[in-house]
Design an enzyme around this catalytic site. Structure first.
Site, PDB file in Angstrom:
ATOM      1  CG  HIS A 113      -0.619  -0.736  -0.470  1.00 33.91           C
ATOM      2  ND1 HIS A 113      -0.375   0.241  -1.411  1.00 33.91           N
ATOM      3  CD2 HIS A 113      -0.829  -0.086   0.694  1.00 33.91           C
ATOM      4  CE1 HIS A 113      -0.405   1.425  -0.825  1.00 33.91           C
ATOM      5  NE2 HIS A 113      -0.688   1.263   0.443  1.00 33.91           N
ATOM      6  CB  VAL A 124      -5.712  -4.021  -4.674  1.00 32.47           C
ATOM      7  CG1 VAL A 124      -5.066  -4.722  -3.477  1.00 32.47           C
ATOM      8  CG2 VAL A 124      -7.141  -3.597  -4.324  1.00 32.47           C
ATOM      9  CD  GLU A 125       0.972  -0.155  -5.049  1.00 30.13           C
ATOM     10  OE1 GLU A 125       2.012  -0.039  -5.688  1.00 30.13           O
ATOM     11  OE2 GLU A 125       0.744   0.478  -3.998  1.00 30.13           O
ATOM     12  CB  VAL A 126      -1.402  -8.167  -6.080  1.00 24.71           C
ATOM     13  CG1 VAL A 126      -1.068  -9.621  -5.774  1.00 24.71           C
ATOM     14  CG2 VAL A 126      -2.900  -7.906  -5.881  1.00 24.71           C
ATOM     15  CD  GLU A 154       3.162  -2.567  -7.277  1.00 24.54           C
ATOM     16  OE1 GLU A 154       2.269  -1.756  -7.538  1.00 24.54           O
ATOM     17  OE2 GLU A 154       3.850  -2.519  -6.240  1.00 24.54           O
TER      18      GLU A 154
END
Ligand SMILES: NC(=O)c1ccc[n+]([C@@H]2O[C@H](COP(=O)([O-])OP(=O)(O)OC[C@H]3O[C@@H](n4cnc5c(N)ncnc54)[C@H](O)[C@@H]3O)[C@@H](O)[C@H]2O)c1
Length: 278
Positions: A113, A124-126, A154
């Site tokens: 994200h 970037v949220e993985v 996360e």
């Protein structure tokens, strides 16, 4: 050189495509929008279908609408059509991948994200789902790092993930303050860009608070000012956003989207350059 498929060419997909090209990747893009050829960045290859876009992809970045049923259909097709080694990443802002991989093999599906626009903002949220393999998490982190992004893994799926939950908390109070007539939208923006926004580009809320406590650190802050902060009751904005929409349009509606976006990107890049130099 890797090949990446961009599925969905709206605000986010087009920005990802630009970043992938800037890093020399072969980029195939697909989207049912009729004006696709007019909006794709230079040297991006257009594919007429999802299957053709992903046929020889090493990575797929999905950016279709934020709609659970659509993402279910799309990911069933991606798992079927993409090569077995391809990593299947979704830009989903709030829907966790476990919700759209029920009944299919989700071992190489996970959330990547970004924040808008991904060719500028590093985070970037993985977020792995229940079926995602550890190898896929490692590959996603390496992939985004190779693009100069800052991936953060996360470990629990929660709607909105971390970034959008924080944004929602601040946006809720901002809406309340404008609705109550405490500030105008432009003045609220000035409060944030001249204080919290500036500070948070350098140190996050926890390090900021640790320093806010002086040499006594976070403990001092939590035990002193923290007491009155915890007692503050925050507002709930009305459920009808119409007045707020009009107030924001009054503030910014006379400028074009492209002019405002260009100024935002220029300033954000200047902040990033300053941070890299310090
Ligand atoms: N806009 C943001 O700030 C933002 C930030 C981070 C993540 N996201 C997420 O990224 C995704 C895309 O958001 P957006 O803002 O770019 O939306 P958007 O509406 O601008 O773009 C979505 C695109 O998907 C296309 N599409 C529809 N069905 C499709 C299909 N079957 N195959 C391929 N493409 C299809 C649409 O034609 C449209 O161009 C969403 O999941 C959203 O939550 C958005």
């Amino acid at each position: 050189m890797s090949t990446v498929a961009v599925v969905g060419a709206g605000v986010i997909g087009l920005s990802w495509a630009r970043l992938f090209r800037e890093h020399g990747m072969t980029v195939r893009i697909t989207d049912p929008r009729p004006d696709l050829a007019e909006v794709v960045p230079d040297d991006v290859l257009i594919a007429p279908t999802v299957a053709e876009a992903v046929r020889d992809a090493d990575f797929v970045q999905e950016n279709g609408p934020e709609d659970l049923e659509l993402k279910k259909t799309l990911f069933a097709e991606l798992v079927r059509e993409a090569p077995e080694h391809a990593l299947l990443l979704s830009s989903s802002s709030a829907i966790p991948s476990t919700a759209f991989t029920e009944g299919i093999d989700g071992s190489r599906v996970l959330i990547g994200h970004p924040f808008n626009p991904p060719h500028v903002i590093p985070l970037v949220e993985v977020v792995p789902g229940e079926q995602t393999s550890e190898e896929s998490v490692t590959r996603a982190v390496e992939f985004y790092r190779s693009l100069g992004r800052t991936p953060v893994v996360e470990r629990k799926e929660i709607p909105g993930f971390v970034g959008n939950r924080l944004q929602a908390a601040l946006s809720r109070e901002a809406a309340y303050l404008v609705e109550q007539g405490v500030v105008t939208p432009a003045d609220l923006d000035a409060v944030v860009t001249n204080s919290l926004g500036l500070r948070w580009a350098a140190v996050g809320p926890f390090l900021g608070a640790h320093l806010g406590g002086g040499p006594g650190g976070y403990r001092h802050l939590a035990e002193h000012i923290g007491k009155s902060m915890r007692g503050l009751s925050l507002g709930t904005p009305s459920q009808d956003p119409e007045r707020l929409i009009r107030a924001v349009e009054d503030a910014y509606g006379s400028s074009t989207y492209s002019a405002l976006a260009e100024t935002r990107d220029r300033k954000q890049l200047a902040v990033l350059t300053a941070l890299e130099e310090n």
